[in-house]
Design a protein around this motif. Sequence first.
Motif, short mmCIF file in Angstrom:
data_model
loop_
_atom_site.label_atom_id
_atom_site.label_comp_id
_atom_site.label_asym_id
_atom_site.label_seq_id
_atom_site.Cartn_x
_atom_site.Cartn_y
_atom_site.Cartn_z
N THR A 144 33.38 37.67 36.09
CA THR A 144 33.30 38.93 35.37
C THR A 144 33.30 40.11 36.34
OG1 THR A 144 32.07 37.84 33.60
CG2 THR A 144 32.01 40.23 33.64
N THR A 145 32.58 40.00 37.45
CA THR A 145 32.57 41.12 38.41
C THR A 145 33.94 41.28 39.07
OG1 THR A 145 31.64 39.64 40.12
CG2 THR A 145 30.10 41.05 38.90
N PHE A 146 34.63 40.19 39.36
CA PHE A 146 35.99 40.30 39.91
C PHE A 146 36.90 41.01 38.91
CE2 PHE A 146 34.85 37.69 43.40
CZ PHE A 146 35.91 37.62 44.28
N MET A 147 36.73 40.72 37.63
CA MET A 147 37.55 41.36 36.60
C MET A 147 37.22 42.85 36.50
SD MET A 147 37.52 38.45 33.62
CE MET A 147 38.62 37.03 33.67
N ILE A 148 35.95 43.21 36.57
CA ILE A 148 35.57 44.63 36.52
C ILE A 148 36.20 45.38 37.68
CG2 ILE A 148 33.62 46.23 36.78
CD1 ILE A 148 31.91 44.17 35.24
N ARG A 149 36.12 44.78 38.87
CA ARG A 149 36.75 45.42 40.03
C ARG A 149 38.25 45.58 39.81
NH1 ARG A 149 36.96 42.68 45.97
NH2 ARG A 149 38.03 41.10 44.73
N ALA A 150 38.90 44.56 39.29
CA ALA A 150 40.34 44.61 39.09
C ALA A 150 40.71 45.68 38.06
CB ALA A 150 40.86 43.24 38.64
N ILE A 151 39.92 45.81 36.99
CA ILE A 151 40.19 46.85 35.99
C ILE A 151 40.03 48.23 36.63
CG2 ILE A 151 39.44 47.90 33.82
CD1 ILE A 151 38.46 45.12 32.95
N THR A 152 38.95 48.41 37.40
CA THR A 152 38.68 49.70 38.04
C THR A 152 39.85 50.10 38.94
OG1 THR A 152 36.31 49.27 37.99
CG2 THR A 152 37.07 50.99 39.49
N GLU A 153 40.35 49.14 39.71
CA GLU A 153 41.48 49.43 40.60
C GLU A 153 42.76 49.69 39.80
OE1 GLU A 153 41.33 46.01 43.15
OE2 GLU A 153 39.91 46.96 44.54
N ALA A 154 42.92 49.00 38.66
CA ALA A 154 44.08 49.25 37.81
C ALA A 154 44.04 50.65 37.22
CB ALA A 154 44.14 48.21 36.68
N LEU A 155 42.85 51.22 37.12
CA LEU A 155 42.68 52.59 36.64
C LEU A 155 42.95 53.62 37.74
CD1 LEU A 155 39.42 52.01 34.56
CD2 LEU A 155 41.64 52.69 33.61
N GLY A 156 43.27 53.11 38.94
CA GLY A 156 43.58 54.00 40.05
C GLY A 156 42.38 54.47 40.84
N LEU A 157 41.25 53.78 40.70
CA LEU A 157 40.02 54.16 41.38
C LEU A 157 39.69 53.16 42.48
CD1 LEU A 157 37.95 54.98 38.17
CD2 LEU A 157 39.12 56.62 39.66
N HIS A 158 38.86 53.58 43.44
CA HIS A 158 38.39 52.66 44.48
C HIS A 158 37.15 51.92 43.98
CE1 HIS A 158 41.22 54.29 47.27
NE2 HIS A 158 40.69 55.50 47.26
#
Length: 527
Positions: A144-158
Motif C-alpha cells: 500500500t505504501t509503494f502504491m501511495i508513493r507511485a500515485i504521488t509521483e504520477a501526480l507530478g510530485l516528489h
Amino acid sequence: MVVQESGTPRELEHHLRPSTVKGIDFDQLLEPLAATAHGAANKRPITGVSLNPQIVQPGDVFLAISGAKRHGAEFLDTAIANGAVALITDEAGLNLLAEPASIPVAVVSDVRKIAARAASMVYGTAKNCPELLAVTGTNGKTTTTFMIRAITEALGLHAGLVGTIEMSARGQIIPSVLTTPEATQLHGVLARMNEQEISTVAMEVSSHSLSYGRVDGLQFAVSGYTNLTQDHLDLHGSMEDYFQTKAQLFTSGHSQRAVVMVDDSYGQRLAQNASIPTESLSLDAHTNADWHVVNIAPSVLGHQFTIVHRDGREIHARTGLPGLFNVANAALATVMVLASGVALEQLQEALKQADPLSVSVPGRMQVIGESPVAVVDFAHNSDAIAKALESMRVTGQGRRIIVFGATGDRDKTKRPDMGAVAARHADIVIVTDDDPHGEDPEPIREQVAAGAQAVIDAERAAVQLFNIAPRAKAVEFAVSLAGVQDAILVAGRGHEVSQDVAGIDVELDDRVELANALKLHGFVTIY
C-alpha cells in the motif's frame, strides 16, 4: 536512476539526517524535556540525536537507555569517541558512570519517551515536515505504501517512502533495518526529505513502532488500516492488545484523518470508535461502508475495478498485482490519497495515464515465471498464506504448490495453523526452514507439518506433504514437480536476501533460488 546506498551503519547514518542543522543549545533542549542537568554547562550546539553509541555523529546528544541486557550508559566512551557532545540518560544510567563524564549530562525519568521530542526539536520536524500518510495493519502495509508513493509521483510530485524494504527519496534508497526506524532516525530522515522538497511521505507504521514510541511527535495527514490477523503475539500477548496498540494511531495525537478497511471485525471496531474523521472502505457489498469496491474483473494477472462512494463519486482503477488482497491495497492507497486533499479528477487522470497501482513491489507477489506461474511473497502468517494461495491462478488440471516455513524465536502458536491453512489451499505442501534464529529448525518444521497433516487426514487426503531442508533444495524440489499449468508460491521471506541460522546470516534470496530452479528445469523466467 536509483542509487543503492551501502556502508556501515555509522556511515549510512548521515543519509538519515538533513545535510545542515542549525543546532540547539543543550539547556534549550532540556527545559521542555523536564530534564535535570548534571555537571558543567555545554557550550557546543546539539546538531543530532542518537540512541546508539555506535552510530553517533559529531555534535550529537547521546540518549542512553536501558536495554534488554546492557544499559547504554555503559558505552558512553564509544559515544564520546564518535563525537557525542552531551548525554541524556535516566537515574540508572547516571549511577553507572564511574566518574564525572567529560561531557554535560542530564537525567530524565524515561529516555525512550523523550527521544522523539528531542529529535523533533533538534531537526525542526514539528514545523518543517512533508505531508505524512501512514499505513498500519498485519498484511499489506508495504504494498500500500509503494502504491501511495507511485500515485504521488504520477501526480507530478516528489514522494518519499519509509518502510520494511527501504527508505527512499528522489531516487536514493537506504535499506531499512526496521519497519519503522527509531524515533531519532525517523525525525532525521524526515528533515532530510523536507530539505529535498519531498511533498508526501508514505510510511509503514508497525505495532512495534507504536509500542516503542517511534512515531511519537509526528502528525499524519491520513492514516490507513489494512487488516488484523494473528501475528506478533510474542510482543503483545493477545489479539486484543495487538488491536489496541494499532488503534493508538487513529487518535488526534497521531493522525488528522483516517481510511479504514472494514472487511474484518477489527476494522469495523476501528471505524466505529475512531476519534478522528474516518472513511470506511470495503470489498464486501453487504457492509455499511462509505466506499465500496465494485465491478472487480480480471485484467492480465491483476484486476480492474471501481471504487464507489455512497454519495455517487466513482474512481476507476486497475492493478497488475495478483490477488483480491491487492485490489484492497490499491483501493486503500487510492482513497487515502484522495482523503489527503487531491482532487478526484486529478487523481483519476493520474490513475489512467500512469497505472501507478501496478507498481512492482520487491518480494510482494513478485512474479518470477509465468508458465508455470511462479511467485515469491512475504506471506508469513496464516491469513496472508491463504490469500496468496487463493490468488494463484492455475489452468486446466493445474495444481497449487507452496514452499514455506515458520520463523524461530517467534509466536509458536501460529505454526500448526500455518500448516493447516497451506493444506486447505494448496495441492502440494512443502514445509522448509524460514529464519530459525536461535531455535533448532527441525522441530519448527515438524510443528508446521503437523498442522498440515491434521488437515490432510481429516479433510484433504489427496494433498501431498513434504518436509525438506535446506530451503534452496525445497524450492528446487517444488519446481521439479511442476508442470506448465501449475502455480508455485514461495512464501515467507519475500525481499530478504539472507537467512538467520543460529545468529549467522546465510545468503539466501527466494527470488534467485526460484529463478535458478525454473531455468534448471527448462522453464522461462522473467526475473
